[in-house]
Write a protein that holds these residues in place. Structure first.
Motif: not given
Lengths: 266, 569
Positions: A43, A101, A140-145, A249
């Protein structure tokens, strides 16, 4: 193109987060201005000049700016993160999030990088002469992109969970790869010149994996669908094609399901 | 306590019918007072709007499913920067499911002081109260869910109103709840059997009761108990094309029921996020707005209130006690899905959702919300919400105000939509030139919801004697014409005062306030039957002991505010 050289002079005790190490953030700034910019250690906010010597001159725009990093950057995160243009050359190893990114430009790493390199990359080029850690070109963690465009080349080995949720672009791996490649992918291409362990293309709906070496354990959701001769990465070879992941699917084209393809060199 | 004088602001207070007059507002000892000599602090509000603190009647800001939303969406934290601690401002992050601190700060920045957590699973009441306790500044209350509760289904099926009332009174006391929330009546219980209730006459498996009986029964019990708030209903068939008929059927159940309370509440049914319940068509292909039909009904029935649930066209996290709906939503967007069955009581589901302005269905949903709010004749009965975070995050309220107050702002959004013509064709929004006034916005965001919650005598207005919850916005209604300024000003309150304490001073958080948690304690005739049923059910079915279920006021609440009611017959 103008070049700025950033050399590490003091290793931080803790990890240093330098999300300003991009041509976009540094373009148009003089060396002494750059040395005054903030970097984060936990920090606390410190200055670039406390840890690095900066020399040379940036271009007026990011497009005309090349950043050269010399030294051991294994305690520095986010080099080239979110860059959109310009060039970064890293002579040494770096920690996590190199080129994460990134949407354009070129990063060359003459060394190895840590985890999460090129997270959710959407353009540009990342070349690594050494190894890359886990989650290379992944979402990124959790992202689907995940990675959607651009090209990553790694001469050495790559860790686990490479190309998770990939939707486009290309990753070429010279060495071996750890488990979980292209999990959940919906497009894109991964070429592996070395060996793979297991879980190639798990839950993938589209995309292609080319494997020149061996795989320890195949996914049960992939079924054999013929053979083909292809030239991949300049090498001509015969591949066995597998369609999968059958448990998922799948979109259809002209009434036929589209599968992720796994090409194993015969 | 300090005394404060807010000088020369444009005061807007629907409770007293004040429409932007230049006035002073005086505060002493936590209350609004008529006049004041020698105030300790004077705030110069000239050129600024002064309103009562905002009241959000329906928001999901605390509890188990909010926390699951935070946990299962690490990527949600990426959409906005973590703000480091600053002065007394705690570090805060998150976007559609912000941390408790960010929730409080962003509500404060918008000038809100009272927020209702709209769905508390009774079993997770402790968790909900812990999060509310840790949310600074804003006064809160939580509504426990009853529409799929086994006790309630059993009692109502047998027509045992006394027993249902005794049980509900016990549960409100045990979980420190504020009112009766009902989500997809019967449908979430049916979901435990892999089914749903899509009309008000679909029977619930095993219990053999219909949503019609549940809704009517709960409204009756609500009035039997003289609760401050009415039944707070999320009706069946949410989010499906053609669902407006179910909505109208449900609203009609309120006919013939009379409000019975001492809190100034006039409605017997509050229908929440009505936008999601006003869809026409038979499939997503011929999907269209039936907002006018539903709003026409509400306009002509004063015993019904609604909040809208505006779609804000953002990426967000949907979370509701309507388990089967979330399953179907996941089948549409194929992103991730979390589902919970709360034993004996309810359930819930969570799915991330991207409302894209380039998807025509999202565009039409956006239109329906605005259309309904603009067709409403009485904004004391039609409130501004986004069903946070379901249709969009709550911190978009100022943007919705902009859309409601400016036809140009609405047309600007329509013009950027890929399917503009189709979106315009499926609702009447494009033909509405009405622009709401700040007075109507104040009705929708303060006076109205406060009255519907039965809190109208203490919050939502600026009448001397009321709790001094006051927001000052840097917006000059006489000179300002740019709609963007509305959005900016209403998300950057210059001053916020809560219970007479300065929370925001010149836009900076200077105090965490002494946040209150409201709960309702209703005394009913002792009922041995219900006491025995509760004890037996805990022994037989619940995985927790009754003593580990009840919420202790002193442990779980910082500043409890009990509403005492005597309903002994």
């Amino acid at each position: 193109m103008n070049t700025v050289t950033i050399t590490i002079k003091k290793q931080p005790d803790l990890f240093l987060e330098a999300d300003c190490f991009t041509p976009d953030a540094l373009a148009g700034k003089k060396a002494d201005e750059i040395a005054e910019l903030p970097v984060f250690i936990g920090k606390t906010v410190e200055k670039i000049g406390d840890y690095f010597t900066v020399s040379g001159e940036t271009g007026p725009t990011a497009d005309e700016t090349r950043l050269v990093f010399n030294g051991d950057f294994t305690k520095v995160k986010y080099i080239g993160a979110k860059m959109s243009t310009g060039e970064v050359v890293l002579n040494g190893d770096a920690d996590m999030y190199v080129g994460s990114w990134m949407s354009g430009g070129k990063i060359t790493v003459n060394g190895s990088v840590g985890h999460f390199a090129a997270t959710a990359m959407s353009g540009g080029e990342l070349n690594i002469t050494g190894n890359a850690g886990n989650y290379l070109g992944a979402a990124y963690r959790g992202d689907w992109r995940g990675m959607s465009k651009g090209k990553i080349t790694v001469a050495g080995n790559v860790g686990s969970d490479c190309a998770t949720f990939m939707t486009g672009g290309e990753i070429e791996i010279g060495g071996n790869v750890d488990v979980h490649v292209m999990t959940h992918a919906d497009g894109g291409k991964v070429i592996i010149h070395g060996n793979a362990k297991s879980r190639l293309g798990g839950q993938a709906t589209r995309g292609e994996i080319y494997l020149f070496g061996t795989v320890d354990v195949m996914m049960p959701g992939y079924v054999k669908a013929g053979e083909t001769e292809l030239t991949i990465g300049g090498t001509k070879a015969v591949f066995t094609i597998y369609d999968g992941d059958q448990g998922e699917r799948h979109p259809t084209r002209k009434g036929l399901p589209i599968y992720a393809k796994l090409y194993l060199k015969k | 306590m300090t005394s404060i004088l807010i000088k020369n602001g444009f005061v807007i207070d629907p409770v007293q019918g004040i429409r932007g007059d230049k006035m002073d507002i005086a505060i002493n000892d936590g209350k609004i007072v008529k006049n004041l000599s020698n105030p300790d602090k004077t705030i110069d509000a000239s050129g600024m709007v002064v309103m009562a603190g905002g009241v959000d009647i329906h928001s999901h800001v605390a509890g188990a499913k909010v926390n699951v939303g935070r946990t299962f969406r690490p990527e949600d934290k990426l959409q906005s920067t973590y703000a480091p601690y600053h002065g007394i401002r705690h570090m805060a992050g998150g976007t559609s499911v912000p941390t408790v601190f960010k929730t409080a700060y962003m509500y404060a920045d918008m000038g809100y002081t009272t927020v209702i957590e709209a769905a508390m699973p009774p079993l997770y009441a402790r968790h909900t109260h812990e999060e509310m306790r840790d949310t600074p500044i804003i006064d809160e209350a939580a509504l426990p869910m009853f529409g799929n509760n086994w006790f309630v289904l059993d009692y109502l099926k047998r027509g045992e109103m006394d027993n249902a009332a005794a049980y509900i009174a016990w549960l409100l006391r045990s979980t420190k709840g504020y009112g009766i929330k009902c989500v997809n009546p019967g449908g979430t219980e049916a979901w435990a059997w892999g089914l749903n209730c899509l009309s008000i006459d679909d029977p619930v498996p095993y219990f053999d009761i219909t949503p019609r009986q549940i809704v009517s029964g709960l409204m009756e019990v609500n009035e039997y108990l003289h609760l401050p708030h009415s039944l707070h209903l999320h009706s069946n068939n949410l989010g499906n094309p053609g669902n407006y008929t179910t909505t109208l059927d449900t609203l009609k159940l309120s006919e013939g029921i009379k409000p019975n309370n001492n809190f100034g509440r006039e409605q017997v049914l509050h229908h929440t996020h009505i936008q999601f319940h006003s869809y026409g068509g038979t499939t997503w292909a011929d999907f269209e707005s039936k907002g006018k039909e539903v709003m026409d009904y509400i306009n002509s029935h004063p015993a019904v209130t609604c909040d809208i649930g505006f779609v804000t066209l953002d990426e967000t996290t949907t979370m509701t006690g309507d388990g089967p709906f979330e399953y179907h939503l996941n089948k549409l967007n194929h992103l991730k899905w979390a589902n919970t069955d709360v034993e004996l009581e309810c359930g819930s589901g969570i799915v991330p959702y991207v409302y894209s302005k380039d998807v025509y269905v999202c565009g039409v949903q956006w239109s329906i919300g605005l259309e309904m709010a603009l067709l409403a004749k009485d904004h004391m009965r039609c409130y501004l919400t986004t069903d946070h975070p379901n249709a969009g995050p709550f911190w978009r309220y100022p943007r919705i105000m902009k859309w409601l107050m400016s036809e140009k702002a609405r047309n600007d959004v329509l013009a950027t939509m890929k399917n503009e013509d189709k979106v315009r064709d499926r609702s009447t929004l494009g033909s509405i030139d009405r622009e709401l006034t700040l007075y109507e916005i104040a009705q929708m965001t303060r006076a109205g919801p406060a009255k519907a919650l039965g809190l109208g005598s203490s919050v939502g207005g600026l009448v001397p004697g009321m709790q001094a919850d006051i927001a000052v916005y840097p917006y000059n209604p006489e000179t300002e014409s740019d709609p963007e300024k509305i959005e900016w000003a209403f998300s950057h309150a210059k001053y916020l005062i809560k219970s007479g304490e300065v929370i925001l001073n010149d836009g900076e958080v200077v105090s965490n306030g002494n946040k209150k948690t409201y709960w309702v304690d209703v005394k009913t005739t002792p009922n041995r039957q219900v006491e025995r049923d509760i004890d037996q059910t805990f022994v037989k079915y619940y995985t927790v002991n009754k003593n580990n279920y009840e919420v202790n006021e002193h442990e779980f609440m910082k500043n409890p505010c009990v509403v005492q009611i005597d309903a002994i017959q």
